[in-house]
Design an enzyme around this catalytic site. Structure first.
Site, PDB file in Angstrom:
ATOM      1  N   GLU A  88       1.448 -34.734 -42.305  1.00  0.00           N
ATOM      2  CA  GLU A  88       1.786 -33.584 -43.151  1.00  0.00           C
ATOM      3  C   GLU A  88       1.069 -32.331 -42.657  1.00  0.00           C
ATOM      4  OE1 GLU A  88       4.100 -33.522 -45.807  1.00  0.00           O
ATOM      5  OE2 GLU A  88       4.523 -35.374 -44.733  1.00  0.00           O
TER       6      GLU A  88
ATOM      7  N   HIS B  17       9.275 -27.551 -42.140  1.00  0.00           N
ATOM      8  CA  HIS B  17       8.366 -28.697 -42.233  1.00  0.00           C
ATOM      9  C   HIS B  17       9.075 -29.973 -41.770  1.00  0.00           C
ATOM     10  CE1 HIS B  17       4.974 -30.953 -44.071  1.00  0.00           C
ATOM     11  NE2 HIS B  17       5.902 -31.867 -44.319  1.00  0.00           N
ATOM     12  N   GLU B  18      10.319 -30.186 -42.222  1.00  0.00           N
ATOM     13  CA  GLU B  18      11.054 -31.397 -41.835  1.00  0.00           C
ATOM     14  C   GLU B  18      11.425 -31.375 -40.352  1.00  0.00           C
ATOM     15  OE1 GLU B  18      11.071 -33.825 -43.806  1.00  0.00           O
ATOM     16  OE2 GLU B  18      10.374 -32.701 -45.546  1.00  0.00           O
TER      17      GLU B  18
ATOM     18  N   HIS C 137       8.455 -32.589 -38.484  1.00  0.00           N
ATOM     19  CA  HIS C 137       8.300 -34.045 -38.518  1.00  0.00           C
ATOM     20  C   HIS C 137       9.106 -34.698 -37.398  1.00  0.00           C
ATOM     21  CE1 HIS C 137       5.757 -34.887 -41.879  1.00  0.00           C
ATOM     22  NE2 HIS C 137       6.550 -34.368 -42.793  1.00  0.00           N
TER      23      HIS C 137
ATOM     24  N   ASP D 214       2.883 -29.033 -41.248  1.00  0.00           N
ATOM     25  CA  ASP D 214       2.610 -27.717 -41.840  1.00  0.00           C
ATOM     26  C   ASP D 214       2.286 -26.700 -40.740  1.00  0.00           C
ATOM     27  OD1 ASP D 214       2.990 -28.654 -44.402  1.00  0.00           O
ATOM     28  OD2 ASP D 214       0.860 -28.940 -44.822  1.00  0.00           O
TER      29      ASP D 214
END
EC number: 3.4.-.-
Length: 484
Positions: free
Chosen positions: A200, A135-136, A139, A204
């Protein structure tokens, strides 16, 4: 390496084996250069990388970072396994640990990703932990952070110090941190939340694909979300992770639908994951006696007599000064896997605790010939050399390691201690300067270079020129950051 405290004028640290936990939140003169809003309006990948690197170095001086080579090797190997499957990767990624029992992780500019030890501690599978890291990564590859910074710069003056402060505050006190971000930038609350939710959801989606491509179980994403929701429901305050990563019902449902696009299959945890988790529980999550009770209970459960639980118990025995009990367990594990780095690290600690530095050096010399650039072997070998008063060998090992990878904080710390023991104060102050530079504390770093020059002597022309050149380079870098 046996647990002990290293104290200097500028920093206090404690080490578990080869794990160093740094906490220095009130250092002097460590403010980042003030960078105006115009610089952020066109945040190119190159500029993002420059800013991200200095922000990460500054973060090292503000949060309780964990400098544990075994954990570092695992996290970076796992993270980069997923980065290799990602698209739009514009710079190398680096992964770090913060010693914090709260569940959280965050990414900064330039591909720097930080996970709390608590995130791994509560994970029930490697895929669950990988879901957070994926997930990070997403980003960063989707440039969510860079775009957020650019958007905020349009609303008024923006400084890197202000961004960093909000990131750090959000990590330690998430509710206050999010409020600080919004208040400092003067953004409307609803628009900020909408922007975050959009990011987000995209992170995801991309993260689930990354996990699947890298061989992890995408079904772990909704499972981990459900776990977070349950923990938050029964907690007095919302989990740190949910403040910085808002979790709505639609987001949970969406992750489940995306995971169901992939075929179900069994994905076993790697042995390194189980050993790293045991290490985190033993040395960063529980107090020693509590950890000891935990592993004894686990070993007594059906199917609980695993290598990871045995290893975790051995660590707690060692930390409780029950060295013989630790040795018995580690010797059995080493008989099965003599080249396992986790067991080599623990056995080195045991030998040094028993005053057998030469035996430790002999064992590690053979391993070093096989893995000359491995930080676990090299740092253990250097530590054994220091304990055995073989200071020149320690210097040789540490300098070679830093030539191969110049961002290993613990190597600079050990190098400074070694030079001080040798009464080589010119190099001692230079190593201290390198430590300050690793935390982006430029004024202190330059001051220590000046102190090193005072000890070099006027007749040593070559050394004077080399240190002067380094000082000029750092001053130029500081000036360039100010102009960004």
């Amino acid at each position: 390496m046996k647990r002990f405290a290293v104290k200097t004028q500028f920093i206090t640290v404690s080490l578990f084996s080869l794990g160093l936990v740094l906490s220095s939140p009130t250092q002097a003169n460590n403010a980042l250069p003030d960078i105006g809003g115009n610089a952020f309006s066109t945040l190119t990948p190159d500029k993002e990388k420059q800013l991200g690197d200095v922000m990460m170095r500054q973060t090292k001086g503000q949060l309780p970072m964990v400098y544990d080579p075994l954990m570092d090797e695992y996290l970076n190997a796992m993270g980069n396994q997923m980065v290799a499957k990602a698209q739009d990767v514009k710079f190398p990624f680096r992964f770090y640990w913060v010693n914090d029992k709260n569940i959280n992780a965050f990414a900064t500019l330039g591909g720097n990703i930080v996970s709390h030890t608590g995130t791994l501690a509560v994970s029930d599978s490697e895929s669950e932990f990988a879901s957070v890291i994926a997930h990070e990564i997403s980003h960063v590859t989707q440039r969510h952070i860079a775009r957020s910074v650019e958007a905020r710069s349009e609303n008024g003056p923006l400084t890197m110090a202000g961004i960093l402060g909000s990131i750090l505050l959000a990590t330690v006190n998430p509710e206050a941190g999010m409020a600080g971000i919004m208040a400092s930038q003067g953004l409307a609350q609803q628009s900020a939340i909408n922007f975050t939710r959009s990011n987000e959801q995209e992170a995801d989606r991309i993260g689930i694909q990354l996990m699947a491509d890298a061989g992890y179980d995408p079904y772990a994403v909704p499972e981990f979300f459900n776990k977070l929701a349950e923990k938050s429901r029964f907690a007095n305050t919302q989990l740190a992770f949910l403040y910085t990563h808002p979790l709505s019902q639609s987001r949970v449902a969406d992750s489940r639908l995306r995971a169901e696009q992939f075929p179900k299959r069994f994905v076993a945890d790697s042995q390194d994951y189980t050993l790293v988790k045991a290490r985190v529980l033993a040395r960063y999550h529980y107090q020693t006696k509590d950890a000891q009770s935990y592993f004894l209970r686990k070993l007594a459960e059906p199917g609980g007599n695993t290598k990871a639980n045995q290893y975790g118990l051995a660590l707690t025995y060692f930390d409780d000064k029950q060295v013989e009990k630790a040795e018995q367990i580690i010797n059995k594990l080493r008989q099965q896997e003599p080249d396992n780095l986790f067991y080599i690290d623990a056995y080195t600690d045991i030998l040094l605790a028993q005053g057998k530095a030469e035996q430790a050096m002999s064992m590690l010399e053979q391993q070093y010939l096989l893995k000359p650039n491995n930080q676990v072997i090299t740092l253990n070998y250097a530590n054994a050399a220091i304990q055995g008063k073989a200071h020149r060998l320690a210097v040789h090992l540490l300098r070679n390691l830093l030539y191969y990878r110049n961002d290993i904080f613990l190597a600079y710390e050990m190098l400074a201690d070694t030079y001080k023991a040798m009464e080589d104060y010119a190099r001692y102050y230079e190593a201290r300067a390198d430590l300050y530079y690793q935390m982006a504390v430029y004024p202190k770093a330059i001051d220590d270079l000046n102190e090193a020059l005072n000890h070099v002597g006027k007749n040593n022309t070559l050394e004077n020129r080399r240190i002067e050149a380094k000082k000029k380079q750092w001053q130029t870098e500081l000036n360039r950051l100010k102009r960004l």
